[in-house]
Motif scaffolding. Structure first.
Motif, PDB file in Angstrom:
ATOM      1  N   ALA A  50      52.913  64.480  32.552  1.00 19.41           N
ATOM      2  CA  ALA A  50      53.756  63.379  33.009  1.00 19.41           C
ATOM      3  C   ALA A  50      53.330  62.039  32.416  1.00 19.41           C
ATOM      4  N   SER A  51      52.057  61.919  32.052  1.00 17.95           N
ATOM      5  CA  SER A  51      51.560  60.651  31.509  1.00 17.95           C
ATOM      6  C   SER A  51      51.800  60.520  30.000  1.00 17.95           C
ATOM      7  N   ILE A  52      52.295  61.589  29.368  1.00 17.45           N
ATOM      8  CA  ILE A  52      52.529  61.548  27.911  1.00 17.45           C
ATOM      9  C   ILE A  52      53.494  60.423  27.554  1.00 17.45           C
ATOM     10  N   GLY A  53      54.569  60.304  28.316  1.00 12.82           N
ATOM     11  CA  GLY A  53      55.587  59.306  28.004  1.00 12.82           C
ATOM     12  C   GLY A  53      55.068  57.878  28.027  1.00 12.82           C
ATOM     13  N   VAL A  54      54.086  57.611  28.912  1.00 16.74           N
ATOM     14  CA  VAL A  54      53.535  56.260  29.026  1.00 16.74           C
ATOM     15  C   VAL A  54      52.837  55.848  27.733  1.00 16.74           C
ATOM     16  N   PHE A  55      52.312  56.839  26.986  1.00 20.35           N
ATOM     17  CA  PHE A  55      51.517  56.527  25.796  1.00 20.35           C
ATOM     18  C   PHE A  55      52.257  56.803  24.482  1.00 20.35           C
ATOM     19  N   ILE A  56      53.539  57.145  24.571  1.00 16.16           N
ATOM     20  CA  ILE A  56      54.318  57.317  23.348  1.00 16.16           C
ATOM     21  C   ILE A  56      54.412  55.965  22.623  1.00 16.16           C
ATOM     22  N   GLU A  57      54.114  55.988  21.337  1.00 12.15           N
ATOM     23  CA  GLU A  57      54.138  54.793  20.489  1.00 12.15           C
ATOM     24  C   GLU A  57      53.105  53.747  20.926  1.00 12.15           C
ATOM     25  N   LYS A  58      52.007  54.206  21.532  1.00  9.17           N
ATOM     26  CA  LYS A  58      50.944  53.288  21.944  1.00  9.17           C
ATOM     27  C   LYS A  58      49.760  53.294  20.985  1.00  9.17           C
ATOM     28  N   GLY A  59      49.855  54.041  19.912  1.00  3.54           N
ATOM     29  CA  GLY A  59      48.764  54.053  18.947  1.00  3.54           C
ATOM     30  C   GLY A  59      47.948  55.322  19.040  1.00  3.54           C
ATOM     31  N   LYS A  60      47.348  55.717  17.938  1.00  7.29           N
ATOM     32  CA  LYS A  60      46.605  56.967  17.848  1.00  7.29           C
ATOM     33  C   LYS A  60      45.383  56.980  18.753  1.00  7.29           C
ATOM     34  N   PHE A  61      44.638  55.871  18.784  1.00 10.97           N
ATOM     35  CA  PHE A  61      43.408  55.822  19.581  1.00 10.97           C
ATOM     36  C   PHE A  61      43.687  56.036  21.059  1.00 10.97           C
TER      37      PHE A  61
END
Length: 222
Positions: A50-61
């Motif tokens: 569920a937390s994947i979407g929060v970090f989409i396009e947030k950078g590789k690190f």
């Protein structure tokens, strides 16, 4: 691509649903052994997804960090049955969960303070922020609860699930300043942290109201 778009467009609703089921699934589950050994790892898998979407396009690190933390918080409850009662393991478990939830909270809060309009994402993200603070508080208190059994009065230590559920309840009534008094801090550290959590809960509410009013005003003006 469709899955990625779904995770991105519904990220806060999915995260909110995952947090609610993790914190409050004890309402409908009575078998605490099943809760600890089966449901807890499953809950963490759901939260990780569920937390994947929060970090989409947030950078590789950030994505690598989130993935490493997700794997860690999924594995740790599986190992709990082997290391239950080992102070060092419980300390590492609680620290890992604090870092995991606080890492997600920072991304949610960054979204909330960005200029924009009132929409369903803002409402869902606001609720996510509160529940993430609740998660961080619970695992912070578990550090003290397992290092000193006298740090709280009224806490059930019969199983990790009972302790977790009691602390979810205690932190909920503390953050919302209800405070029934059936579970109380019993050491200087837990008393002070309880006070701090109450202040943080009020501060979050005040800041959140300001953010929502600001966004609503911005929406009205435009």
């Amino acid at each position: 691509m469709k899955i990625k778009n779904f995770l991105s467009n519904r990220k806060y609703e999915l995260l909110l649903a995952a947090l609610i089921q993790h914190l409050f699934i004890g309402i409908i589950v009575n078998d605490m052994t099943f809760y600890t050994e089966v449901l807890w790892p499953i809950n963490m898998v759901i939260l990780g997804l569920a937390s994947i979407g929060v970090f989409i396009e947030k950078g590789k690190f950030k994505n690598i960090t989130k993935n490493v933390l997700s794997v860690l918080v999924i594995i740790l409850p599986i190992l709990l049955s082997f290391f239950k009662g080992v102070p060092e393991f419980m300390f590492f478990l609680n620290i890992s969960y604090i870092v995991f939830y606080f890492f997600i909270f920072l991304e949610v809060f960054k979204f909330l303070i960005k200029p924009g309009y009132i929409n369903t994402d803002i409402i869902s993200a606001s609720a996510c922020g509160l529940l993430l603070l609740l998660e961080v508080s619970v695992f912070m208190f578990q550090i003290y609860a397992y290092s000193d059994l006298q740090s709280f009065k009224g806490l059930n230590y019969s199983s990790p699930a009972h302790t977790f559920i009691d602390l979810v309840y205690f932190c909920s009534v503390t953050l919302t300043t209800i405070g029934y008094g059936d579970i109380t801090p019993n050491s200087y550290q837990t008393k002070l942290i309880t006070s701090l959590i109450g202040i943080i809960g009020q501060f979050y509410s005040v800041v959140l109201v300001g953010i929502i009013i600001s966004k609503f005003s911005n929406n009205t003006n435009k």
